[in-house]
Write an enzyme that holds these catalytic residues in place. Structure first.
Site, PDB file in Angstrom:
ATOM      1  N   SER A   1       0.828  -1.213   0.000  1.00 58.65           N
ATOM      2  CA  SER A   1       0.000   0.000   0.000  1.00 58.65           C
ATOM      3  C   SER A   1       0.859   1.259   0.000  1.00 58.65           C
ATOM      4  CB  SER A   1      -0.908   0.028   1.232  1.00 58.65           C
ATOM      5  OG  SER A   1      -1.794  -1.062   1.220  1.00 58.65           O
TER       6      SER A   1
HETATM    7  N1  SAH Z   1      -1.478  -4.494   3.846  1.00 57.79           N
HETATM    8  C1  SAH Z   1      -0.783  -4.873   2.633  1.00 57.79           C
HETATM    9  C2  SAH Z   1      -1.665  -4.626   1.423  1.00 57.79           C
HETATM   10  C3  SAH Z   1      -1.533  -5.746   0.466  1.00 57.79           C
HETATM   11  S1  SAH Z   1      -2.660  -5.708  -0.878  1.00 57.79           S
HETATM   12  C4  SAH Z   1       0.543  -4.169   2.501  1.00 57.79           C
HETATM   13  O1  SAH Z   1       0.756  -3.141   3.161  1.00 57.79           O
HETATM   14  O2  SAH Z   1       1.385  -4.646   1.757  1.00 57.79           O
HETATM   15  C5  SAH Z   1      -4.036  -6.612  -0.237  1.00 57.79           C
HETATM   16  C6  SAH Z   1      -3.772  -8.009   0.275  1.00 57.79           C
HETATM   17  O3  SAH Z   1      -5.039  -8.580   0.610  1.00 57.79           O
HETATM   18  C7  SAH Z   1      -3.137  -8.950  -0.727  1.00 57.79           C
HETATM   19  O4  SAH Z   1      -1.989  -9.526  -0.163  1.00 57.79           O
HETATM   20  C8  SAH Z   1      -4.207 -10.009  -0.987  1.00 57.79           C
HETATM   21  O5  SAH Z   1      -3.689 -11.302  -1.250  1.00 57.79           O
HETATM   22  C9  SAH Z   1      -4.995  -9.967   0.322  1.00 57.79           C
HETATM   23  N2  SAH Z   1      -6.366 -10.472   0.231  1.00 57.79           N
HETATM   24  C10 SAH Z   1      -7.262 -10.339  -0.780  1.00 57.79           C
HETATM   25  N3  SAH Z   1      -8.421 -10.950  -0.466  1.00 57.79           N
HETATM   26  C11 SAH Z   1      -8.260 -11.496   0.769  1.00 57.79           C
HETATM   27  C12 SAH Z   1      -9.095 -12.271   1.638  1.00 57.79           C
HETATM   28  N4  SAH Z   1     -10.330 -12.617   1.300  1.00 57.79           N
HETATM   29  N5  SAH Z   1      -8.594 -12.644   2.842  1.00 57.79           N
HETATM   30  C13 SAH Z   1      -7.324 -12.307   3.214  1.00 57.79           C
HETATM   31  N6  SAH Z   1      -6.489 -11.590   2.442  1.00 57.79           N
HETATM   32  C14 SAH Z   1      -6.952 -11.188   1.232  1.00 57.79           C
END
Ligand code: SAH
Length: 214
Positions: A64
């Site tokens: 993010s």
């Molecule tokens: N907080 C992270 C953001 C990553 S992007 C950072 O700072 O890097 C969003 C993440 O949500 C991805 O890794 C994706 O695999 C995860 N994601 C998507 N759907 C999900 C679900 N149903 N349950 C858990 N994680 C999920």
């Protein structure tokens, strides 16, 4: 995990930018100033660690944007002793920012096995101690450890997963980007059993919160 004066300087400039963009919470700014984002970037992109942008990580996901991380964390209104749940561990950067806030306990869920394994290992290497990194579906939350004082969703959700509402403590905050193409940052505060205050905070762009087939 080495820090350097170069990165420290870049982080100070990033914090200044976050202030200019309207982040005011001292605990959040302090956490943003301490967490080494370069440790969470994919190899080759390290040089961009303190640019205020999202970047690709493994499994077609993104780390993010720092402003988004600061904005969501600020909306969580965390205080000492709070127990929080993060949906979407991804790179682990947002998790590390939550852990950098004094006295906060963190559970985090990731549904992509590759990212789950990689990031859980990184936390160990960095001696970061979330209470638990969970491999599973964030739509279901983590009922074993509910209720939570705050829940943060770091992927765009078409609608609010009901289990997350149920797993909030009274007074608890759910910060969730809602929408498909673009998302409206939304905060629900649980005021009583089944009663919520809802507020919206502008448009953001996230990768989608994915549903499991089972
Ligand atoms: N907080 C992270 C953001 C990553 S992007 C950072 O700072 O890097 C969003 C993440 O949500 C991805 O890794 C994706 O695999 C995860 N994601 C998507 N759907 C999900 C679900 N149903 N349950 C858990 N994680 C999920």
């Amino acid at each position: 995990m080495i820090d350097s004066t170069k990165y420290q300087g870049q982080r100070r400039r990033l914090v200044k930018l976050l202030k200019e963009k309207g982040i005011q919470d001292k605990g959040v700014l302090d956490a943003m100033g301490r967490v080494p984002r370069h440790c969470f970037m994919d190899p080759g992109l390290e040089g961009y660690s303190y640019v205020d942008k999202a970047y690709p990580i493994a499994a077609n996901q993104t780390i993010s944007q720092p402003y988004t991380v600061a904005f969501q964390t600020q909306l969580m209104e965390l205080k000492k002793g709070d127990c929080v749940l993060e949906i979407g561990t991804g790179s682990g950067y947002q998790t590390a920012v939550l852990l950098a806030i004094e006295g906060v306990k963190v559970y985090t869920i990731e549904r992509q096995l590759e990212l789950f394994k990689k990031t859980a290992m990184l936390f160990k290497k960095m001696r970061l101690n979330p209470k638990k990194v969970i491999f599973g579906d964030g739509y279901k939350g983590f009922p074993e450890k509910a209720p939570f004082d705050a829940i943060i969703v770091t992927a765009g959700a078409p609608k609010v997963p009901i289990p997350l509402m149920e797993q909030l403590a009274i007074g608890g905050r759910l910060v969730i980007p809602l929408g498909e193409e673009k998302q409206i940052m939304t905060r629900y505060v649980k005021t009583a059993q089944k009663a919520f205050d809802r507020q919206s905070f502008g448009t953001f762009k996230f990768v989608p919160l994915l549903k499991d087939k089972n």
